[in-house]
Enzyme design. Structure first.
Site, PDB file in Angstrom:
ATOM      1  N   SER A 145       0.798  -1.233   0.000  1.00 42.26           N
ATOM      2  CA  SER A 145       0.000   0.000   0.000  1.00 42.26           C
ATOM      3  C   SER A 145       0.832   1.285   0.000  1.00 42.26           C
ATOM      4  O   SER A 145       0.448   2.250  -0.686  1.00 42.26           O
ATOM      5  CB  SER A 145      -0.968   0.007   1.192  1.00 42.26           C
ATOM      6  OG  SER A 145      -1.911  -1.018   1.032  1.00 42.26           O
TER       7      SER A 145
ATOM      8  N   THR B 102      -5.302  -3.812   8.123  1.00 41.16           N
ATOM      9  CA  THR B 102      -5.128  -5.179   7.636  1.00 41.16           C
ATOM     10  C   THR B 102      -5.067  -6.164   8.800  1.00 41.16           C
ATOM     11  O   THR B 102      -5.265  -5.785   9.964  1.00 41.16           O
ATOM     12  CB  THR B 102      -3.895  -5.259   6.683  1.00 41.16           C
ATOM     13  OG1 THR B 102      -3.888  -6.548   6.078  1.00 41.16           O
ATOM     14  CG2 THR B 102      -2.572  -5.033   7.413  1.00 41.16           C
TER      15      THR B 102
ATOM     16  N   LYS C 217      -8.885  -6.116  11.444  1.00 34.50           N
ATOM     17  CA  LYS C 217     -10.080  -5.650  10.725  1.00 34.50           C
ATOM     18  C   LYS C 217     -11.369  -5.752  11.552  1.00 34.50           C
ATOM     19  O   LYS C 217     -12.243  -4.890  11.459  1.00 34.50           O
ATOM     20  CB  LYS C 217     -10.257  -6.430   9.426  1.00 34.50           C
ATOM     21  CG  LYS C 217      -9.187  -6.132   8.382  1.00 34.50           C
ATOM     22  CD  LYS C 217      -9.484  -6.865   7.090  1.00 34.50           C
ATOM     23  CE  LYS C 217      -8.444  -6.570   6.032  1.00 34.50           C
ATOM     24  NZ  LYS C 217      -8.815  -7.098   4.721  1.00 34.50           N
TER      25      LYS C 217
ATOM     26  N   ASN D 132     -11.639  -2.112   6.631  1.00 29.07           N
ATOM     27  CA  ASN D 132     -10.277  -2.037   6.080  1.00 29.07           C
ATOM     28  C   ASN D 132      -9.858  -0.608   5.763  1.00 29.07           C
ATOM     29  O   ASN D 132      -8.739  -0.385   5.309  1.00 29.07           O
ATOM     30  CB  ASN D 132     -10.098  -2.954   4.855  1.00 29.07           C
ATOM     31  CG  ASN D 132     -10.629  -2.320   3.579  1.00 29.07           C
ATOM     32  OD1 ASN D 132     -11.476  -1.425   3.624  1.00 29.07           O
ATOM     33  ND2 ASN D 132     -10.147  -2.773   2.445  1.00 29.07           N
TER      34      ASN D 132
ATOM     35  N   ASP E  32     -12.846  -3.910   0.252  1.00 32.88           N
ATOM     36  CA  ASP E  32     -12.433  -5.176  -0.390  1.00 32.88           C
ATOM     37  C   ASP E  32     -13.486  -5.660  -1.399  1.00 32.88           C
ATOM     38  O   ASP E  32     -13.149  -5.989  -2.539  1.00 32.88           O
ATOM     39  CB  ASP E  32     -12.190  -6.268   0.661  1.00 32.88           C
ATOM     40  CG  ASP E  32     -10.851  -6.093   1.363  1.00 32.88           C
ATOM     41  OD1 ASP E  32      -9.932  -5.496   0.768  1.00 32.88           O
ATOM     42  OD2 ASP E  32     -10.723  -6.567   2.514  1.00 32.88           O
TER      43      ASP E  32
ATOM     44  N   GLY F  95     -12.534 -21.506  -1.333  1.00 32.73           N
ATOM     45  CA  GLY F  95     -12.072 -20.833  -0.125  1.00 32.73           C
ATOM     46  C   GLY F  95     -13.221 -20.065   0.494  1.00 32.73           C
ATOM     47  O   GLY F  95     -14.098 -19.547  -0.229  1.00 32.73           O
ATOM     48  N   ALA F  96     -13.239 -20.053   1.831  1.00 33.21           N
ATOM     49  CA  ALA F  96     -14.327 -19.371   2.550  1.00 33.21           C
ATOM     50  C   ALA F  96     -13.769 -18.507   3.679  1.00 33.21           C
ATOM     51  O   ALA F  96     -14.437 -18.283   4.675  1.00 33.21           O
ATOM     52  CB  ALA F  96     -15.303 -20.406   3.102  1.00 33.21           C
TER      53      ALA F  96
ATOM     54  N   GLY G 163     -11.398 -14.883   4.924  1.00 33.36           N
ATOM     55  CA  GLY G 163     -11.706 -13.452   4.966  1.00 33.36           C
ATOM     56  C   GLY G 163     -11.994 -12.850   3.607  1.00 33.36           C
ATOM     57  O   GLY G 163     -12.957 -12.089   3.450  1.00 33.36           O
TER      58      GLY G 163
ATOM     59  N   TYR H  16      -2.133 -12.008  -5.516  1.00 36.79           N
ATOM     60  CA  TYR H  16      -1.618 -10.794  -6.174  1.00 36.79           C
ATOM     61  C   TYR H  16      -0.105 -10.648  -6.079  1.00 36.79           C
ATOM     62  O   TYR H  16       0.456  -9.719  -6.658  1.00 36.79           O
ATOM     63  CB  TYR H  16      -2.291  -9.543  -5.593  1.00 36.79           C
ATOM     64  CG  TYR H  16      -2.088  -9.375  -4.106  1.00 36.79           C
ATOM     65  CD1 TYR H  16      -0.867  -8.952  -3.586  1.00 36.79           C
ATOM     66  CD2 TYR H  16      -3.112  -9.653  -3.220  1.00 36.79           C
ATOM     67  CE1 TYR H  16      -0.685  -8.818  -2.226  1.00 36.79           C
ATOM     68  CE2 TYR H  16      -2.932  -9.524  -1.854  1.00 36.79           C
ATOM     69  CZ  TYR H  16      -1.717  -9.105  -1.372  1.00 36.79           C
ATOM     70  OH  TYR H  16      -1.529  -8.986  -0.029  1.00 36.79           O
TER      71      TYR H  16
HETATM   72  P1  NAP Z   1      -7.843 -17.261   4.662  1.00 35.00           P
HETATM   73  O1  NAP Z   1      -8.702 -16.429   5.564  1.00 35.00           O
HETATM   74  O2  NAP Z   1      -6.727 -18.066   5.223  1.00 35.00           O
HETATM   75  O3  NAP Z   1      -8.842 -18.237   3.852  1.00 35.00           O
HETATM   76  C1  NAP Z   1      -8.405 -19.178   2.925  1.00 35.00           C
HETATM   77  C2  NAP Z   1      -9.242 -20.428   3.087  1.00 35.00           C
HETATM   78  O4  NAP Z   1      -8.935 -21.327   2.017  1.00 35.00           O
HETATM   79  C3  NAP Z   1      -8.939 -21.196   4.388  1.00 35.00           C
HETATM   80  O5  NAP Z   1     -10.157 -21.537   4.995  1.00 35.00           O
HETATM   81  C4  NAP Z   1      -8.189 -22.430   3.890  1.00 35.00           C
HETATM   82  O6  NAP Z   1      -8.399 -23.543   4.716  1.00 35.00           O
HETATM   83  C5  NAP Z   1      -8.814 -22.653   2.541  1.00 35.00           C
HETATM   84  N1  NAP Z   1      -7.990 -23.446   1.635  1.00 35.00           N
HETATM   85  C6  NAP Z   1      -6.643 -23.510   1.552  1.00 35.00           C
HETATM   86  N2  NAP Z   1      -6.285 -24.324   0.538  1.00 35.00           N
HETATM   87  C7  NAP Z   1      -7.428 -24.775  -0.030  1.00 35.00           C
HETATM   88  C8  NAP Z   1      -7.707 -25.628  -1.139  1.00 35.00           C
HETATM   89  N3  NAP Z   1      -6.732 -26.172  -1.861  1.00 35.00           N
HETATM   90  N4  NAP Z   1      -8.995 -25.860  -1.447  1.00 35.00           N
HETATM   91  C9  NAP Z   1      -9.995 -25.302  -0.722  1.00 35.00           C
HETATM   92  N5  NAP Z   1      -9.791 -24.493   0.323  1.00 35.00           N
HETATM   93  C10 NAP Z   1      -8.527 -24.223   0.664  1.00 35.00           C
HETATM   94  O7  NAP Z   1      -7.190 -16.350   3.534  1.00 35.00           O
HETATM   95  P2  NAP Z   1      -7.749 -14.965   2.938  1.00 35.00           P
HETATM   96  O8  NAP Z   1      -7.287 -13.841   3.761  1.00 35.00           O
HETATM   97  O9  NAP Z   1      -9.196 -15.123   2.675  1.00 35.00           O
HETATM   98  O10 NAP Z   1      -6.928 -14.878   1.563  1.00 35.00           O
HETATM   99  C11 NAP Z   1      -7.141 -15.816   0.531  1.00 35.00           C
HETATM  100  C12 NAP Z   1      -6.354 -15.404  -0.717  1.00 35.00           C
HETATM  101  O11 NAP Z   1      -6.845 -14.169  -1.197  1.00 35.00           O
HETATM  102  C13 NAP Z   1      -4.850 -15.183  -0.482  1.00 35.00           C
HETATM  103  O12 NAP Z   1      -4.139 -15.595  -1.613  1.00 35.00           O
HETATM  104  C14 NAP Z   1      -4.736 -13.685  -0.350  1.00 35.00           C
HETATM  105  O13 NAP Z   1      -3.457 -13.196  -0.720  1.00 35.00           O
HETATM  106  C15 NAP Z   1      -5.779 -13.264  -1.364  1.00 35.00           C
HETATM  107  N6  NAP Z   1      -6.302 -11.914  -1.141  1.00 35.00           N
HETATM  108  C16 NAP Z   1      -6.203 -11.053  -2.179  1.00 35.00           C
HETATM  109  C17 NAP Z   1      -6.681  -9.769  -2.037  1.00 35.00           C
HETATM  110  C18 NAP Z   1      -6.545  -8.827  -3.201  1.00 35.00           C
HETATM  111  O14 NAP Z   1      -6.736  -7.619  -3.023  1.00 35.00           O
HETATM  112  N7  NAP Z   1      -6.230  -9.313  -4.387  1.00 35.00           N
HETATM  113  C19 NAP Z   1      -7.274  -9.366  -0.841  1.00 35.00           C
HETATM  114  C20 NAP Z   1      -7.379 -10.286   0.198  1.00 35.00           C
HETATM  115  C21 NAP Z   1      -6.880 -11.567   0.041  1.00 35.00           C
HETATM  116  P3  NAP Z   1      -7.263 -23.902   5.801  1.00 35.00           P
HETATM  117  O15 NAP Z   1      -7.223 -22.750   6.736  1.00 35.00           O
HETATM  118  O16 NAP Z   1      -7.761 -25.166   6.376  1.00 35.00           O
HETATM  119  O17 NAP Z   1      -5.986 -24.045   5.015  1.00 35.00           O
END
Ligand code: NAP
Length: 286
Positions: free
Chosen positions: A18, A63, A67, A91, A106, A131-132, A134, A226
Site C-alpha cells: 500500500s 489489515t 479488521k 479495512n 475489499d 475458499g471461505a 476473509g 496478487y
Molecule cells: P484465509 O482467511 O486463510 O482463507 C483461505 C481459506 O482457504 C482457508 O479456509 C483455507 O483452509 C482454505 N484453503 C486452503 N487451501 C485450499 C484448497 N486447496 N482448497 C480449498 N480451500 C482451501 O485467507 P484470505 O485472507 O481469505 O486470503 C485468501 C487469498 O486471497 C490469499 O491468496 C490472499 O493473498 C488473497 N487476497 C487477495 C486480495 C486482493 O486484493 N487481491 C485481498 C485479500 C486476500 P485452511 O485454513 O484449512 O488451510
C-alpha cells in the site's frame, strides 16, 4: 503545518504494497501527504485510534489481524458504512469530520476489478468461490443476492459453514450452496466464474488449486493471488483461452476506493497500478 498523514495499520505490516501505491497517488495529485506503516499490536489498537487525529492522521487502511477489532471500535466510537457493518470488518478508516468512519473496500474493489478488468458482470450468473476465509467473505457479502447461485468449497468445512450462516442472515440463503470435495466437479461445471480465494498460488512453485480438467469453455477465472505476476491456475486457464486474471486489480481498486473516501478525489488509477506493478517486481514474487 504538519504534513497530512495516512497509513496502514496491521501486525505485521512490513510487507504491505500500500505505501508504494498510495504514495504514488498522493504525489500524482500534488497532495502533500505521507503514507506510513504502523505496526499495531491488537491490544494497542484502541489507544492508537483514539490518538490518531492528534498525530494528524487523516486516514488509515487496516489489515490482518485488526479488521474486526477496528469494526468493533468504530461501532462504539464512530460510525460504519453499510458495507463494513454487514461484513463485520473494516479495512479503511477516515478521521476527518465529527467522528471517525469505518468502511470496507475489499468487496467493492473486487467488484470494480471484476467488471473492468475481467469484463464479467456477476448479476444472474453462477459464481464459485474456492475458499471461505476473509477474502471470500468480503466478496460473497458484497455480491449479495446478485448472482443466481454462489457455490463455496473450503478444505475447512467449518469455515464454509460459517460463511453460509453469515450470508443467510442478510440474503436469500438458498443461493449459497456449500459443496464438499465430491461435489466440486459438478458445482464448477455449473459455474460461470471461478474465484480462487485460497492462498494456493502465492508461492511461485504452487500447483493450481483446481485440476485443469475441471475448467470448462466459457468459464471466467479470478485468482485473488496478487503477489505473483501469474499463477498456475491463470496459466492453465489462459492455455484454454479462458478469460483469467490475478488479484492485482482487486488490490488496486480497494486502495483506489480508500483513496477516494479519504480525499474525495478520483484516484489516479494508472499511476497506482504502475506503482503496484513495480513494487511486486521488486519483491521478486516472494
Ligand atoms: P484465509 O482467511 O486463510 O482463507 C483461505 C481459506 O482457504 C482457508 O479456509 C483455507 O483452509 C482454505 N484453503 C486452503 N487451501 C485450499 C484448497 N486447496 N482448497 C480449498 N480451500 C482451501 O485467507 P484470505 O485472507 O481469505 O486470503 C485468501 C487469498 O486471497 C490469499 O491468496 C490472499 O493473498 C488473497 N487476497 C487477495 C486480495 C486482493 O486484493 N487481491 C485481498 C485479500 C486476500 P485452511 O485454513 O484449512 O488451510
Amino acid at each position: 503545518m504538519t504534513k497530512q498523514r495516512y497509513g496502514i495499520i496491521g501486525h505485521p505490516v512490513a510487507h504491505s504494497l500500500s505505501p508504494a501505491m498510495q504514495g504514488a497517488a498522493f504525489k500524482a495529485l500534488g497532495i502533500d501527504a505521507e503514507y506510513l506503516l504502523y505496526d499495531v499490536e491488537p491490544d494497542k489498537l484502541e489507544g492508537f485510534l483514539d490518538d490518531a487525529p492528534k498525530k494528524n492522521i487523516l486516514g488509515l487502511n487496516v489489515t490482518i489481524p485488526l479488521k474486526i477489532a477496528a469494526k468493533d471500535y468504530l461501532e462504539r466510537k464512530g460510525q460504519l458504512d453499510e458495507n463494513a457493518r454487514r461484513l463485520g470488518a473494516v479495512n479503511t478508516i477516515k478521521f476527518t469530520g465529527e467522528t471517525p468512519s469505518g468502511h470496507n473496500t475489499d468487496g467493492p474493489g473486487f467488484y470494480r476489478s471484476l467488471v473492468k478488468d475481467l469484463n464479467f458482470e456477476p448479476e444472474g450468473k453462477s459464481v464459485f468461490s474456492l475458499g471461505a476465509g476473509g477474502a471470500a467473505r468480503a466478496i460473497v457479502m458484497y455480491l449479495a443476492n446478485g448472482p443466481r447461485a454462489i457455490y463455496v468449497f473450503d478444505s475447512d468445512g467449518e469455515k464454509a459453514g460459517a460463511l453460509q450462516k453469515y450470508y443467510k442472515k442478510y440474503y436469500d440463503g438458498r443461493k449459497l450452496v456449500i459443496t464438499d470435495r465430491d461435489g466440486l466437479k459438478e458445482a464448477l461445471s455449473k459455474s460461470d466464474l471461478l474465484v480462487n480465494a485460497t492462498p494456493v498460488g502465492m508461492r511461485e512453485a504452487d500447483p493450481s488449486p483446481v485440476a485443469k480438467e475441471l475448467l470448462h469453455p466459457g468459464l471466467y477465472v479470478y485468482d485473488l493471488v496478487y503477489n505473483q505476476l501469474s499463477t498456475r491456475l491463470v496459466k492453465d486457464a489462459n492455455s484454454m483461452k479462458l478469460h483469467a486474471i490475478t488479484g492485482l486489480g482487486m488490490l488496486l481498486y480497494q486502495g483506489a476506493i480508500a483513496f477516494e473516501i479519504w480525499t474525495g478525489k478520483s484516484a489516479p488509477i494508472s499511476v497506482m497500478k504502475k506503482a503496484l506493478r513495480e513494487e511486486i517486481g521488486k519483491k521478486d514474487g516472494s
